[in-house]
Design an enzyme around this catalytic site. Structure first.
Site, mmCIF file in Angstrom:
data_model
loop_
_atom_site.group_PDB
_atom_site.id
_atom_site.type_symbol
_atom_site.label_atom_id
_atom_site.label_comp_id
_atom_site.label_asym_id
_atom_site.label_seq_id
_atom_site.Cartn_x
_atom_site.Cartn_y
_atom_site.Cartn_z
ATOM 1 N N ASP A 1 18.765 -19.163 -25.413
ATOM 2 C CA ASP A 1 17.965 -19.138 -26.940
ATOM 3 C C ASP A 1 18.208 -20.120 -27.636
ATOM 4 O OD1 ASP A 1 21.073 -19.233 -26.331
ATOM 5 O OD2 ASP A 1 21.242 -19.091 -28.281
ATOM 6 N N LEU A 2 18.854 -21.234 -27.465
ATOM 7 C CA LEU A 2 18.628 -22.097 -28.288
ATOM 8 C C LEU A 2 16.927 -22.612 -28.336
ATOM 9 C CD1 LEU A 2 21.627 -23.847 -28.490
ATOM 10 C CD2 LEU A 2 20.574 -22.619 -29.832
ATOM 11 N N ARG B 1 24.709 -19.084 -19.846
ATOM 12 C CA ARG B 1 24.025 -20.243 -19.014
ATOM 13 C C ARG B 1 22.473 -19.517 -19.647
ATOM 14 N NH1 ARG B 1 24.341 -24.037 -14.921
ATOM 15 N NH2 ARG B 1 22.915 -25.978 -16.796
ATOM 16 N N PRO B 2 22.821 -19.250 -21.481
ATOM 17 C CA PRO B 2 21.509 -18.593 -22.375
ATOM 18 C C PRO B 2 20.386 -19.455 -22.672
ATOM 19 C CG PRO B 2 23.299 -18.728 -23.763
ATOM 20 C CD PRO B 2 24.616 -19.309 -22.106
ATOM 21 N N ARG C 1 22.050 -28.945 -3.351
ATOM 22 C CA ARG C 1 21.256 -29.567 -4.252
ATOM 23 C C ARG C 1 21.663 -30.554 -5.911
ATOM 24 N NH1 ARG C 1 22.687 -25.350 -8.566
ATOM 25 N NH2 ARG C 1 21.181 -26.359 -9.678
ATOM 26 N N LYS D 1 19.167 -36.668 -10.693
ATOM 27 C CA LYS D 1 18.442 -35.228 -10.593
ATOM 28 C C LYS D 1 17.871 -34.482 -11.921
ATOM 29 C CE LYS D 1 21.556 -31.627 -10.301
ATOM 30 N NZ LYS D 1 20.950 -30.804 -11.304
ATOM 31 N N ASN D 2 19.104 -35.148 -12.941
ATOM 32 C CA ASN D 2 18.667 -33.897 -13.535
ATOM 33 C C ASN D 2 17.461 -35.244 -14.887
ATOM 34 O OD1 ASN D 2 20.144 -32.974 -13.214
ATOM 35 N ND2 ASN D 2 22.719 -32.728 -14.918
ATOM 36 N N ILE E 1 32.356 -27.733 -22.545
ATOM 37 C CA ILE E 1 30.719 -26.947 -22.496
ATOM 38 C C ILE E 1 30.313 -26.134 -21.809
ATOM 39 C CG2 ILE E 1 28.222 -28.456 -21.968
ATOM 40 C CD1 ILE E 1 29.467 -29.735 -23.747
ATOM 41 N N ARG F 1 17.923 -23.193 -12.085
ATOM 42 C CA ARG F 1 17.435 -22.659 -13.474
ATOM 43 C C ARG F 1 17.542 -23.664 -14.368
ATOM 44 N NH1 ARG F 1 20.675 -24.070 -16.564
ATOM 45 N NH2 ARG F 1 20.484 -21.881 -18.832
ATOM 46 N N ASP G 1 29.894 -32.975 -15.744
ATOM 47 C CA ASP G 1 29.726 -33.088 -14.931
ATOM 48 C C ASP G 1 31.056 -33.665 -13.803
ATOM 49 O OD1 ASP G 1 26.249 -33.162 -15.545
ATOM 50 O OD2 ASP G 1 27.450 -31.608 -15.299
ATOM 51 N N CYS H 1 25.482 -18.295 -13.816
ATOM 52 C CA CYS H 1 25.470 -19.581 -12.259
ATOM 53 C C CYS H 1 27.074 -19.492 -12.714
ATOM 54 C CB CYS H 1 25.145 -20.666 -12.095
ATOM 55 S SG CYS H 1 25.674 -22.123 -13.165
HETATM 56 C C1 EPZ Z 1 22.307 -29.897 -18.503
HETATM 57 O O1 EPZ Z 1 21.988 -28.116 -18.726
HETATM 58 C C2 EPZ Z 1 22.079 -30.303 -16.740
HETATM 59 N N1 EPZ Z 1 21.175 -29.653 -16.379
HETATM 60 C C3 EPZ Z 1 23.484 -29.868 -16.402
HETATM 61 O O2 EPZ Z 1 24.066 -30.325 -15.006
HETATM 62 C C4 EPZ Z 1 24.922 -30.332 -16.978
HETATM 63 O O3 EPZ Z 1 26.250 -29.888 -16.645
HETATM 64 C C5 EPZ Z 1 24.737 -29.332 -18.943
HETATM 65 O O4 EPZ Z 1 23.407 -29.898 -18.812
HETATM 66 C C6 EPZ Z 1 25.492 -30.879 -20.101
HETATM 67 O O5 EPZ Z 1 25.260 -31.808 -20.066
HETATM 68 C C7 EPZ Z 1 19.908 -30.341 -16.138
HETATM 69 O O6 EPZ Z 1 20.102 -31.614 -17.033
HETATM 70 C C8 EPZ Z 1 18.888 -29.775 -15.497
HETATM 71 P P1 EPZ Z 1 22.822 -27.198 -21.719
HETATM 72 P P2 EPZ Z 1 22.209 -27.809 -19.337
HETATM 73 O O7 EPZ Z 1 21.491 -26.657 -22.581
HETATM 74 O O8 EPZ Z 1 21.038 -28.219 -20.095
HETATM 75 C C9 EPZ Z 1 24.231 -23.693 -24.649
HETATM 76 C C10 EPZ Z 1 24.697 -30.418 -13.169
HETATM 77 O O9 EPZ Z 1 25.791 -30.619 -12.400
HETATM 78 N N2 EPZ Z 1 23.820 -23.178 -24.470
HETATM 79 O O10 EPZ Z 1 22.854 -28.359 -22.361
HETATM 80 O O11 EPZ Z 1 21.111 -25.346 -18.784
HETATM 81 C C11 EPZ Z 1 25.185 -23.745 -22.666
HETATM 82 O O12 EPZ Z 1 25.934 -22.176 -22.315
HETATM 83 C C12 EPZ Z 1 24.415 -29.482 -13.606
HETATM 84 O O13 EPZ Z 1 23.333 -31.716 -12.679
HETATM 85 C C13 EPZ Z 1 23.591 -22.077 -25.666
HETATM 86 O O14 EPZ Z 1 24.340 -21.542 -25.559
HETATM 87 O O15 EPZ Z 1 23.338 -26.785 -20.271
HETATM 88 C C14 EPZ Z 1 26.548 -24.689 -22.705
HETATM 89 O O16 EPZ Z 1 27.435 -23.943 -22.818
HETATM 90 C C15 EPZ Z 1 25.141 -27.994 -14.631
HETATM 91 N N3 EPZ Z 1 22.130 -21.811 -25.553
HETATM 92 C C16 EPZ Z 1 26.118 -25.774 -23.862
HETATM 93 O O17 EPZ Z 1 25.164 -25.009 -24.740
HETATM 94 C C17 EPZ Z 1 20.959 -22.415 -24.679
HETATM 95 O O18 EPZ Z 1 20.197 -21.957 -25.160
HETATM 96 C C18 EPZ Z 1 25.340 -26.477 -22.998
HETATM 97 O O19 EPZ Z 1 24.524 -25.992 -22.473
HETATM 98 C C19 EPZ Z 1 21.418 -23.037 -24.298
HETATM 99 C C20 EPZ Z 1 22.750 -23.825 -23.801
#
Ligand code: EPZ
Length: 422
Positions: A125-126, A122-123, A399, A22-23, A329, A93, A307, A117
């Site tokens: 900002d980065l 899930r910000p 999903r 999916k990802n 995470i 998202r 995950d 969620c």
């Molecule tokens: C991806 O989400 C995956 N989704 C998630 O899978 C997975 O759990 C996650 O990466 C971590 O591996 C997809 O790829 C579609 P992150 P993502 O940005 O990209 C913080 C599933 O079960 N953060 O790596 O949204 C954030 O809050 C889903 O399939 C910021 O602070 O995750 C988190 O604590 C659930 N600011 C950490 O970083 C930002 O701008 C990692 O988030 C972005 C992220």
């Protein structure tokens, strides 16, 4: 409301095939925005999220046809809209993944701010600060991200203070058509990010360093079409490894991505579960008589994936002794704990840590799925618990897991979907 009912403790055996990731499918689908030539994606899993992304791309103007099972063709010749509306983004998202591609190709994008969620705020900002470094002017108004790049995006030096998977994917897609060179320090190294880069390279992108500490992208004028097959889903594979370990271990897992699960296999070995290669892409899971408690810390790839945290917690809930899981995470990814306790698990949470004291067995109950991977944990619990378990809110499950009830039934599980008036 729809539910899944599972009669526990049935010995399972047979072969199950892992679906496309999916990802990986989600960013690869967003990447079709980057070209006006035909793109074909194969091994796309039939998941709710895929259809949400399909609707979003069609809304933007992409023509999508299903050529055969799991094989879709995409053609983006005419823009219909450069807006990702709230009603679609709020369902998924990962819709944020169209932002970088739309902005770099059309110099404008309006994307609803993804909500949080159940696992966290899930910000994004980065994502936004990195795009601003590339010359985008971004405001957030009435719940929408409005991004302009009147002179096009420019390559920039981006150092992510925290690893972000979709943040890395968004910036890679923004950079491939930007003017000049983009360097991304501290990028995500997940296999799904590497798979996106492989597809972009086939389209003519100039990218080096995927899967390492530094990615260097040289912008090109135009990208061509391509065809690409989505990699297998390592999280579904890990989920079935746990299911097999707990159900007698006579399940052969087909299309198994060994190379993406090395750290998970080392963790399984410590518990007393081994993954035996039967062939290039086939695995058999064997477990020792008595499993051992362990400590697990979730971290970014290549370490233990967040995950799979809920699934492993479920397995450890019936392993004698004290196991400890630290969720590094997401700030709220223990929503499955109260549900596991309804099934008889003995788990205490203290901040980022969950202390799991193994109990003899779980006993069936009514529970609810709280997020995508927690729903898989409920399925694992239902398969191993004594008696019957009924899982509500199973749209979470659909999903992320393609036909999981059909796959489980083919292995001999007593699973059925039901519907209960609200
Ligand atoms: C991806 O989400 C995956 N989704 C998630 O899978 C997975 O759990 C996650 O990466 C971590 O591996 C997809 O790829 C579609 P992150 P993502 O940005 O990209 C913080 C599933 O079960 N953060 O790596 O949204 C954030 O809050 C889903 O399939 C910021 O602070 O995750 C988190 O604590 C659930 N600011 C950490 O970083 C930002 O701008 C990692 O988030 C972005 C992220």
């Amino acid at each position: 409301m729809e539910y899944l009912e599972i009669k526990g403790q049935k010995p399972l055996e047979g072969t199950v095939k892992i679906s496309g990731a999916k990802n990986s499918a989600l960013p690869n689908m967003a990447a079709v925005i980057l070209t006006d030539e035909p793109v074909v994606l194969e091994n796309v899993p039939y998941l709710l999220d895929m259809f949400t992304m399909k609707h979003l791309l069609e809304h933007i103007g992409v023509e999508i046809n299903e050529e055969s099972e799991g094989k879709f063709s995409f053609m983006f010749r005419e823009v219909n809209s450069l807006e990702a509306p709230y009603e679609l983004v709020s369902k998924m998202r990962a819709s944020i993944l169209v932002l970088g591609a739309m902005l770099t190709r059309f110099r404008y994008a309006k994307v609803a701010l993804p909500g949080g969620c159940s696992i966290g705020t899930r910000p994004v900002d980065l994502h936004l600060s990195a795009l601003e470094k590339m010359g985008a002017r971004i405001t957030v108004e009435h719940g929408y991200i409005i991004a302009h790049a009147p002179n096009g995006l420019k390559g920039a030096y981006i150092k992510f203070p925290k690893i972000t998977v979709t943040g890395t994917e968004n910036i890679i897609m923004a950079a491939v058509l930007a003017e000049g060179e983009t360097v991304i320090e501290n990028p995500a190294k997940e296999p799904e990010v590497v798979d996106l880069v492989h597809m972009l390279k086939k389209m003519g992108a100039d990218i080096k360093g995927e899967g390492t500490e530094k990615i260097v992208i040289k912008g090109v004028k135009k990208l061509s079409g391509t065809s690409h097959s989505i990699i297998p889903d390592r999280i579904e594979a890990g989920t079935f490894a746990v299911i097999s370990a707990l159900s007698g271990g006579r399940i052969v897992i087909d299309n198994y991505p060994f190379e993406y699960l090395e750290f998970v296999h080392r963790t399984l070995e410590k518990i007393g579960v081994s993954v035996i290669p039967l062939g290039k892409r086939q695995a058999l899971i064997k477990k020792e008589e008595k499993l051992k408690p362990i400590s697990i810390e979730t971290k970014e790839y290549p370490y233990f994936p967040t995950d799979l945290q809920a699934q492993f917690m479920t397995m450890l809930s019936t392993v004698e002794g004290l196991s400890v899981i630290t969720e590094n995470i997401f700030e709220n990814r223990f929503m499955h704990v109260p549900e596991l306790k309804r099934l008889g698990a003995d788990i205490k949470i203290d901040g980022k840590k969950a202390y799991i004291r193994g109990v003899k067995k779980l006993s069936g109950a009514q529970v609810k799925a709280t997020d995508l991977r927690a729903s898989a944990a409920m399925v694992i619990a239902g398969l191993t618990a004594e008696g019957t378990t009924r899982i509500y809110d199973i749209y979470h499950l659909d999903r992320g897991y393609e036909n999981i009830d059909i796959k489980l039934k083919s292995l001999g599980a007593e699973v059925h979907r039901g519907f209960e008036e609200q």
